[in-house]
Design a protein around this motif. Structure first.
Motif, PDB file in Angstrom:
ATOM      1  N   ALA A  36       0.856  -1.188   0.000  1.00 31.32           N
ATOM      2  CA  ALA A  36       0.000   0.000   0.000  1.00 31.32           C
ATOM      3  C   ALA A  36       0.889   1.233   0.000  1.00 31.32           C
ATOM      4  CB  ALA A  36      -0.900  -0.001   1.236  1.00 31.32           C
ATOM      5  N   THR A  37       0.260   2.365  -0.263  1.00 32.90           N
ATOM      6  CA  THR A  37       1.002   3.627  -0.222  1.00 32.90           C
ATOM      7  C   THR A  37       0.113   4.706   0.366  1.00 32.90           C
ATOM      8  OG1 THR A  37       2.501   5.054  -1.456  1.00 32.90           O
ATOM      9  CG2 THR A  37       0.431   4.499  -2.548  1.00 32.90           C
ATOM     10  N   THR A  38       0.700   5.849   0.580  1.00 31.22           N
ATOM     11  CA  THR A  38      -0.009   7.034   1.038  1.00 31.22           C
ATOM     12  C   THR A  38       0.584   8.228   0.304  1.00 31.22           C
ATOM     13  OG1 THR A  38      -0.790   8.219   3.007  1.00 31.22           O
ATOM     14  CG2 THR A  38       1.495   7.425   3.054  1.00 31.22           C
ATOM     15  N   GLU A  39      -0.178   9.289   0.192  1.00 37.86           N
ATOM     16  CA  GLU A  39       0.244  10.418  -0.627  1.00 37.86           C
ATOM     17  C   GLU A  39       1.616  10.976  -0.258  1.00 37.86           C
ATOM     18  OE1 GLU A  39      -2.859   9.643  -0.015  1.00 37.86           O
ATOM     19  OE2 GLU A  39      -3.660   9.628  -2.050  1.00 37.86           O
ATOM     20  N   PRO A  40       1.974  11.103   1.030  1.00 39.49           N
ATOM     21  CA  PRO A  40       3.321  11.602   1.316  1.00 39.49           C
ATOM     22  C   PRO A  40       4.436  10.715   0.748  1.00 39.49           C
ATOM     23  CG  PRO A  40       1.950  11.788   3.260  1.00 39.49           C
ATOM     24  CD  PRO A  40       1.164  10.997   2.253  1.00 39.49           C
ATOM     25  N   VAL A  41       4.239   9.405   0.735  1.00 41.87           N
ATOM     26  CA  VAL A  41       5.242   8.507   0.149  1.00 41.87           C
ATOM     27  C   VAL A  41       5.330   8.736  -1.348  1.00 41.87           C
ATOM     28  CG1 VAL A  41       5.794   6.086  -0.366  1.00 41.87           C
ATOM     29  CG2 VAL A  41       5.087   6.749   1.939  1.00 41.87           C
ATOM     30  N   VAL A  42       4.191   8.881  -2.004  1.00 39.98           N
ATOM     31  CA  VAL A  42       4.188   9.119  -3.448  1.00 39.98           C
ATOM     32  C   VAL A  42       4.895  10.433  -3.760  1.00 39.98           C
ATOM     33  CG1 VAL A  42       2.744   9.441  -5.499  1.00 39.98           C
ATOM     34  CG2 VAL A  42       2.069   7.769  -3.746  1.00 39.98           C
ATOM     35  N   LEU A  43       4.572  11.474  -3.018  1.00 43.45           N
ATOM     36  CA  LEU A  43       5.222  12.774  -3.228  1.00 43.45           C
ATOM     37  C   LEU A  43       6.729  12.689  -3.054  1.00 43.45           C
ATOM     38  CD1 LEU A  43       2.734  15.072  -1.309  1.00 43.45           C
ATOM     39  CD2 LEU A  43       3.300  15.249  -3.738  1.00 43.45           C
ATOM     40  N   GLU A  73      -7.230  14.091   8.478  1.00 40.38           N
ATOM     41  CA  GLU A  73      -6.966  15.163   9.439  1.00 40.38           C
ATOM     42  C   GLU A  73      -6.555  14.557  10.783  1.00 40.38           C
ATOM     43  OE1 GLU A  73      -9.322  18.828  11.589  1.00 40.38           O
ATOM     44  OE2 GLU A  73     -10.007  18.152   9.614  1.00 40.38           O
ATOM     45  N   GLU A  74      -7.156  13.425  11.131  1.00 38.45           N
ATOM     46  CA  GLU A  74      -6.797  12.730  12.364  1.00 38.45           C
ATOM     47  C   GLU A  74      -5.330  12.278  12.336  1.00 38.45           C
ATOM     48  OE1 GLU A  74      -8.243   8.930  15.077  1.00 38.45           O
ATOM     49  OE2 GLU A  74      -9.002   9.130  13.038  1.00 38.45           O
ATOM     50  N   ALA A  75      -4.876  11.807  11.183  1.00 41.63           N
ATOM     51  CA  ALA A  75      -3.478  11.390  11.050  1.00 41.63           C
ATOM     52  C   ALA A  75      -2.542  12.586  11.191  1.00 41.63           C
ATOM     53  CB  ALA A  75      -3.246  10.687   9.721  1.00 41.63           C
ATOM     54  N   ALA A  79       0.314  12.872  14.013  1.00 43.29           N
ATOM     55  CA  ALA A  79       1.716  13.138  13.694  1.00 43.29           C
ATOM     56  C   ALA A  79       2.267  14.253  14.580  1.00 43.29           C
ATOM     57  CB  ALA A  79       1.858  13.515  12.214  1.00 43.29           C
ATOM     58  N   LEU A  80       1.516  15.310  14.721  1.00 43.48           N
ATOM     59  CA  LEU A  80       1.939  16.428  15.566  1.00 43.48           C
ATOM     60  C   LEU A  80       2.012  16.009  17.041  1.00 43.48           C
ATOM     61  CD1 LEU A  80       2.740  19.372  15.853  1.00 43.48           C
ATOM     62  CD2 LEU A  80       0.302  19.948  15.924  1.00 43.48           C
ATOM     63  N   ALA A  81       1.048  15.218  17.483  1.00 42.77           N
ATOM     64  CA  ALA A  81       1.048  14.766  18.872  1.00 42.77           C
ATOM     65  C   ALA A  81       2.283  13.917  19.168  1.00 42.77           C
ATOM     66  CB  ALA A  81      -0.229  13.974  19.169  1.00 42.77           C
ATOM     67  N   VAL A  82       2.645  13.034  18.257  1.00 41.57           N
ATOM     68  CA  VAL A  82       3.824  12.179  18.467  1.00 41.57           C
ATOM     69  C   VAL A  82       5.091  13.035  18.502  1.00 41.57           C
ATOM     70  CG1 VAL A  82       5.249  10.343  17.448  1.00 41.57           C
ATOM     71  CG2 VAL A  82       2.758  10.097  17.544  1.00 41.57           C
ATOM     72  N   SER A 104       4.021   7.679   9.269  1.00 38.15           N
ATOM     73  CA  SER A 104       3.858   6.815  10.433  1.00 38.15           C
ATOM     74  C   SER A 104       2.443   6.904  10.993  1.00 38.15           C
ATOM     75  CB  SER A 104       4.886   7.206  11.502  1.00 38.15           C
ATOM     76  OG  SER A 104       4.704   6.445  12.661  1.00 38.15           O
ATOM     77  N   ALA A 105       1.925   8.101  11.126  1.00 32.30           N
ATOM     78  CA  ALA A 105       0.572   8.283  11.669  1.00 32.30           C
ATOM     79  C   ALA A 105      -0.479   7.677  10.746  1.00 32.30           C
ATOM     80  CB  ALA A 105       0.295   9.769  11.897  1.00 32.30           C
ATOM     81  N   ALA A 106      -0.330   7.852   9.447  1.00 34.81           N
ATOM     82  CA  ALA A 106      -1.284   7.255   8.510  1.00 34.81           C
ATOM     83  C   ALA A 106      -1.302   5.739   8.661  1.00 34.81           C
ATOM     84  CB  ALA A 106      -0.928   7.654   7.083  1.00 34.81           C
ATOM     85  N   ALA A 107      -0.122   5.131   8.761  1.00 34.27           N
ATOM     86  CA  ALA A 107      -0.038   3.677   8.926  1.00 34.27           C
ATOM     87  C   ALA A 107      -0.631   3.245  10.267  1.00 34.27           C
ATOM     88  CB  ALA A 107       1.412   3.216   8.805  1.00 34.27           C
TER      89      ALA A 107
END
Length: 139
Positions: A36-43, A73-75, A79-82, A104-107
């Motif tokens: 799988a992927t997520t937009e930040p990885v693609v970018l 938005e939750e991810a 991310a900011l919380a971590v 990391s947060a998306a995953a």
């Protein structure tokens, strides 16, 4: 069956020619439809494309067919919380690329069947803190 969210470090090493083991594992997982992927990885991965033709080829042949792990938005809040947690409990461990926190947060929020797969010391620190599932390639 787990889904592996392959970080840009996996794509980079698989394409480098220096880590045929990572390239082979990626090919096997792609064949089994486990990646799988997520937009930040693609970018992050596609910024290496040399021109429009290469960009479009890589996007349509590699990334477009993959399952997506959404960046909600939750991810972004996670991310900011971590990052804030790491800043408050360690000296300097929060100094990681912002995109790594987002990936990391998306995953993490995608559920227990998603394993973040990487070759990246920054993601090791982040995942070690969150306790989420991951698979790390090593030297």
């Amino acid at each position: 069956m787990p889904r592996y969210l392959a970080d840009s470090s996996i794509w980079g090493w698989a394409n480098s020619g220096n880590r045929p083991d990572i390239a082979d594992k990626l090919a096997e997982r792609l064949e089994r439809d486990e990646v799988a992927t997520t937009e930040p990885v693609v970018l992050e991965s596609l910024h290496r494309a040399k021109n429009r033709a290469e960009y479009e080829y890589l996007y349509t042949s590699l990334f477009e067919p993959l399952q997506r792990v959404g960046l909600s938005e939750e991810a972004a809040r996670r991310a900011l919380a971590v990052q804030r947690e790491l800043a408050s409990i360690t000296h300097g461990n929060h100094l990681r690329p912002a995109i790594d926190y987002l990936v990391s947060a998306a995953a993490e929020l995608a559920g227990d069947d998603v394993v973040l797969w990487f070759f990246d010391k920054d993601l090791r620190v982040i995942c070690g803190h969150t306790g989420q599932r991951y698979e790390e390639e090593t030297s």
